[in-house]
Motif scaffolding. Structure first.
Motif, PDB file in Angstrom:
ATOM      1  N   PRO A 217       5.710  -4.078   8.034  1.00  0.00           N
ATOM      2  CA  PRO A 217       6.722  -3.328   7.871  1.00  0.00           C
ATOM      3  C   PRO A 217       6.453  -1.979   7.092  1.00  0.00           C
ATOM      4  CG  PRO A 217       7.210  -5.121   6.451  1.00  0.00           C
ATOM      5  CD  PRO A 217       5.927  -5.486   7.411  1.00  0.00           C
ATOM      6  N   SER A 218       7.135  -1.136   7.364  1.00  0.00           N
ATOM      7  CA  SER A 218       6.978   0.127   6.653  1.00  0.00           C
ATOM      8  C   SER A 218       8.370   0.744   6.119  1.00  0.00           C
ATOM      9  CB  SER A 218       6.634   1.458   7.692  1.00  0.00           C
ATOM     10  OG  SER A 218       6.425   2.634   6.893  1.00  0.00           O
ATOM     11  N   VAL A 219       8.130   1.214   4.775  1.00  0.00           N
ATOM     12  CA  VAL A 219       9.297   1.577   4.018  1.00  0.00           C
ATOM     13  C   VAL A 219       9.130   3.129   3.514  1.00  0.00           C
ATOM     14  CG1 VAL A 219      11.019   1.166   1.955  1.00  0.00           C
ATOM     15  CG2 VAL A 219       9.904  -0.668   3.165  1.00  0.00           C
ATOM     16  N   SER A 220      10.151   3.902   3.834  1.00  0.00           N
ATOM     17  CA  SER A 220       9.956   5.356   3.350  1.00  0.00           C
ATOM     18  C   SER A 220      10.849   5.711   2.406  1.00  0.00           C
ATOM     19  CB  SER A 220      10.362   6.282   4.807  1.00  0.00           C
ATOM     20  OG  SER A 220       9.202   6.011   5.788  1.00  0.00           O
ATOM     21  N   ILE A 221      10.497   6.399   1.347  1.00  0.00           N
ATOM     22  CA  ILE A 221      11.127   6.936   0.482  1.00  0.00           C
ATOM     23  C   ILE A 221      11.176   8.410   0.322  1.00  0.00           C
ATOM     24  CG2 ILE A 221      11.568   7.137  -2.359  1.00  0.00           C
ATOM     25  CD1 ILE A 221       9.993   4.493  -2.374  1.00  0.00           C
ATOM     26  N   LEU A 222      12.587   8.856   0.742  1.00  0.00           N
ATOM     27  CA  LEU A 222      12.470  10.211   1.492  1.00  0.00           C
ATOM     28  C   LEU A 222      13.170  11.256   0.531  1.00  0.00           C
ATOM     29  CD1 LEU A 222      13.627   8.988   5.131  1.00  0.00           C
ATOM     30  CD2 LEU A 222      11.143   9.833   4.224  1.00  0.00           C
ATOM     31  N   SER A 223      13.761  10.906  -0.538  1.00  0.00           N
ATOM     32  CA  SER A 223      14.522  11.908  -1.364  1.00  0.00           C
ATOM     33  C   SER A 223      13.752  12.905  -1.847  1.00  0.00           C
ATOM     34  CB  SER A 223      15.304  11.035  -2.473  1.00  0.00           C
ATOM     35  OG  SER A 223      16.148  12.059  -3.476  1.00  0.00           O
ATOM     36  N   GLN A 224      14.505  14.098  -2.107  1.00  0.00           N
ATOM     37  CA  GLN A 224      13.667  15.359  -2.961  1.00  0.00           C
ATOM     38  C   GLN A 224      13.949  15.264  -4.274  1.00  0.00           C
ATOM     39  OE1 GLN A 224      14.906  18.993  -0.828  1.00  0.00           O
ATOM     40  NE2 GLN A 224      13.881  18.281   1.114  1.00  0.00           N
ATOM     41  N   ASN A 225      14.943  14.306  -4.651  1.00  0.00           N
ATOM     42  CA  ASN A 225      15.011  13.940  -6.212  1.00  0.00           C
ATOM     43  C   ASN A 225      13.970  12.829  -6.375  1.00  0.00           C
ATOM     44  OD1 ASN A 225      15.924  12.961  -8.599  1.00  0.00           O
ATOM     45  ND2 ASN A 225      18.164  13.596  -8.144  1.00  0.00           N
TER      46      ASN A 225
ATOM     47  N   ARG B 217       3.012  -4.775   3.547  1.00  0.00           N
ATOM     48  CA  ARG B 217       4.023  -3.529   3.391  1.00  0.00           C
ATOM     49  C   ARG B 217       3.251  -2.331   3.228  1.00  0.00           C
ATOM     50  NH1 ARG B 217       9.262  -4.358  -0.169  1.00  0.00           N
ATOM     51  NH2 ARG B 217       7.490  -4.215  -2.002  1.00  0.00           N
ATOM     52  N   ILE B 218       3.827  -1.253   3.922  1.00  0.00           N
ATOM     53  CA  ILE B 218       3.356   0.050   3.561  1.00  0.00           C
ATOM     54  C   ILE B 218       4.701   0.760   2.859  1.00  0.00           C
ATOM     55  CG2 ILE B 218       2.531   2.262   4.628  1.00  0.00           C
ATOM     56  CD1 ILE B 218       1.175   0.793   6.607  1.00  0.00           C
ATOM     57  N   ILE B 219       4.412   1.664   1.926  1.00  0.00           N
ATOM     58  CA  ILE B 219       5.334   2.297   1.242  1.00  0.00           C
ATOM     59  C   ILE B 219       4.781   3.733   1.353  1.00  0.00           C
ATOM     60  CG2 ILE B 219       6.780   2.943  -0.983  1.00  0.00           C
ATOM     61  CD1 ILE B 219       6.107  -0.191  -1.922  1.00  0.00           C
ATOM     62  N   VAL B 220       5.774   4.382   1.984  1.00  0.00           N
ATOM     63  CA  VAL B 220       5.483   6.022   2.466  1.00  0.00           C
ATOM     64  C   VAL B 220       6.397   6.790   1.179  1.00  0.00           C
ATOM     65  CG1 VAL B 220       5.617   7.974   3.952  1.00  0.00           C
ATOM     66  CG2 VAL B 220       5.159   5.846   4.774  1.00  0.00           C
ATOM     67  N   LEU B 221       5.829   7.210   0.462  1.00  0.00           N
ATOM     68  CA  LEU B 221       6.404   8.110  -0.748  1.00  0.00           C
ATOM     69  C   LEU B 221       6.539   9.545  -0.337  1.00  0.00           C
ATOM     70  CD1 LEU B 221       7.721   7.390  -3.316  1.00  0.00           C
ATOM     71  CD2 LEU B 221       5.522   7.825  -4.607  1.00  0.00           C
ATOM     72  N   GLY B 222       7.873   9.983   0.054  1.00  0.00           N
ATOM     73  CA  GLY B 222       8.045  11.377   0.468  1.00  0.00           C
ATOM     74  C   GLY B 222       8.387  11.542   1.548  1.00  0.00           C
ATOM     75  N   ASP B 223       9.101  12.900   1.800  1.00  0.00           N
ATOM     76  CA  ASP B 223       9.477  13.150   3.289  1.00  0.00           C
ATOM     77  C   ASP B 223       8.315  13.863   3.930  1.00  0.00           C
ATOM     78  OD1 ASP B 223       9.301  15.747   2.081  1.00  0.00           O
ATOM     79  OD2 ASP B 223      11.348  15.922   1.986  1.00  0.00           O
ATOM     80  N   GLU B 224       8.741  14.376   5.084  1.00  0.00           N
ATOM     81  CA  GLU B 224       7.707  14.927   5.911  1.00  0.00           C
ATOM     82  C   GLU B 224       6.943  16.076   5.491  1.00  0.00           C
ATOM     83  OE1 GLU B 224       9.190  15.310  10.101  1.00  0.00           O
ATOM     84  OE2 GLU B 224       9.770  13.192  10.141  1.00  0.00           O
ATOM     85  N   LEU B 225       7.541  16.759   4.509  1.00  0.00           N
ATOM     86  CA  LEU B 225       6.949  18.018   3.880  1.00  0.00           C
ATOM     87  C   LEU B 225       5.715  17.335   2.994  1.00  0.00           C
ATOM     88  CD1 LEU B 225      10.024  20.158   2.831  1.00  0.00           C
ATOM     89  CD2 LEU B 225       8.245  20.626   4.765  1.00  0.00           C
ATOM     90  N   VAL B 226       5.868  16.132   2.223  1.00  0.00           N
ATOM     91  CA  VAL B 226       4.884  15.471   1.744  1.00  0.00           C
ATOM     92  C   VAL B 226       3.948  14.703   2.466  1.00  0.00           C
ATOM     93  CG1 VAL B 226       4.551  13.873  -0.340  1.00  0.00           C
ATOM     94  CG2 VAL B 226       6.660  15.480  -0.260  1.00  0.00           C
ATOM     95  N   VAL B 227       4.243  13.907   3.446  1.00  0.00           N
ATOM     96  CA  VAL B 227       3.694  12.942   4.184  1.00  0.00           C
ATOM     97  C   VAL B 227       3.700  13.231   5.588  1.00  0.00           C
ATOM     98  CG1 VAL B 227       2.963  10.592   4.854  1.00  0.00           C
ATOM     99  CG2 VAL B 227       3.531  11.307   2.469  1.00  0.00           C
ATOM    100  N   PRO B 228       3.274  14.256   6.285  1.00  0.00           N
ATOM    101  CA  PRO B 228       3.516  14.559   7.719  1.00  0.00           C
ATOM    102  C   PRO B 228       3.683  13.358   8.664  1.00  0.00           C
ATOM    103  CG  PRO B 228       1.735  15.825   6.779  1.00  0.00           C
ATOM    104  CD  PRO B 228       1.948  14.862   5.672  1.00  0.00           C
TER     105      PRO B 228
ATOM    106  N   LEU C 278       0.932  -1.351  -0.129  1.00  0.00           N
ATOM    107  CA  LEU C 278      -0.015   0.139   0.040  1.00  0.00           C
ATOM    108  C   LEU C 278       0.998   1.265  -0.044  1.00  0.00           C
ATOM    109  CD1 LEU C 278      -2.675   1.457   0.329  1.00  0.00           C
ATOM    110  CD2 LEU C 278      -2.302   1.300   2.852  1.00  0.00           C
ATOM    111  N   ILE C 279       0.726   2.343  -0.905  1.00  0.00           N
ATOM    112  CA  ILE C 279       1.605   3.471  -1.045  1.00  0.00           C
ATOM    113  C   ILE C 279       0.698   4.252  -0.201  1.00  0.00           C
ATOM    114  CG2 ILE C 279       2.241   5.278  -2.700  1.00  0.00           C
ATOM    115  CD1 ILE C 279       2.924   3.156  -4.511  1.00  0.00           C
ATOM    116  N   ILE C 280       1.271   5.400   0.451  1.00  0.00           N
ATOM    117  CA  ILE C 280       0.832   6.450   1.082  1.00  0.00           C
ATOM    118  C   ILE C 280       1.564   7.525   0.714  1.00  0.00           C
ATOM    119  CG2 ILE C 280       0.445   7.885   3.459  1.00  0.00           C
ATOM    120  CD1 ILE C 280       0.268   5.173   4.588  1.00  0.00           C
ATOM    121  N   THR C 281       0.782   8.867   0.034  1.00  0.00           N
ATOM    122  CA  THR C 281       1.659   9.803  -0.430  1.00  0.00           C
ATOM    123  C   THR C 281       0.630  10.922  -0.604  1.00  0.00           C
ATOM    124  OG1 THR C 281       2.876  10.605  -2.349  1.00  0.00           O
ATOM    125  CG2 THR C 281       0.980   9.303  -3.105  1.00  0.00           C
TER     126      THR C 281
END
Length: 205
Positions: free
Chosen positions: A141-149, A118-129, A52-55
């Motif tokens: 488990p949760s995986v965070s993709i945090l790059s601004q690129n 699995r949960i995929i959090v797409l974006g840093d805290e500015l995107v996903v608070p 599941l993607i959260i963005t």
């Protein structure tokens, strides 16, 4: 990621109910839609949800989520971007069965009902608070993709979901200025002059 003025504002385009399109969705209608979705979900032979993607509702984020949905049938939860006047959270199912509005206070229970592996959090805290970022656990488990690129994020998401040429797919969608990926698909919006030429060609045949 585009700034908030490039937010997609998919809400009025994605709702399948005519009353929802007019902004008149009632609590009863939302509850009925959720119940119908989960009944359909449970009846499928393979009701397990791998990812599941959260963005959030920005162009870059939504394009990557739409590619994942198209290639791997990965559903997503789309949070409102700053400037989204509705301020609503939307669940985009893996298939074209309509989207569901989710109240913020119900989000945790909703994710528990989905029970993704699995949960995929797409974006840093500015995107996903932080309040929307689930903690990792042994069962989920949760995986965070945090790059601004976002080209790099495309690469990482592609590797996680085993999607070939994810960067190329993302680049093409951005090049074509796809602004409503869940509605129109990952193709360039037709320009007025191109539409006229296509109509002329059709008339000649």
């Amino acid at each position: 990621m585009k700034s908030s003025r490039f937010s997609l504002f998919l809400v009025p385009l994605l709702l399948l109910s005519s009353s929802a399109l007019r902004g008149q969705t009632t609590v009863q209608e939302e509850d009925a839609a959720k119940k119908a979705y989960f009944e359909s979900f449970r009846k499928t032979k393979n009701s397990q949800l791998p990812d599941l993607i959260i963005t959030a509702n920005y162009q870059s984020c939504a394009i990557l989520a739409a590619i994942a949905r198209k290639e791997k049938k990965t559903p997503c939860i789309l949070l409102p971007a700053p400037g989204d006047k509705t301020g609503k959270i939307w669940f985009i199912p893996a298939k074209n069965s309509g989207i569901l509005p989710i109240a913020e206070k119900e989000l945790g229970n909703f994710i528990s009902l989905l029970a993704p592996e699995r949960i995929i959090v797409l974006g840093d805290e500015l995107v996903v608070p932080e309040k929307f970022r689930p903690l990792s656990g042994s069962e989920r488990p949760s995986v965070s993709i945090l790059s601004q690129n976002w080209r790099y994020n495309a690469l990482i998401l592609g590797n996680l979901l085993s999607i070939r040429k994810m960067q190329e797919k993302y680049d093409e969608a951005m090049k074509n200025n796809v602004t409503e990926p869940f509605v129109k698909g990952l193709c360039a919006p037709e320009k007025p002059e191109e539409k006229k030429e296509a109509e002329k060609s059709g008339e000649k045949k």
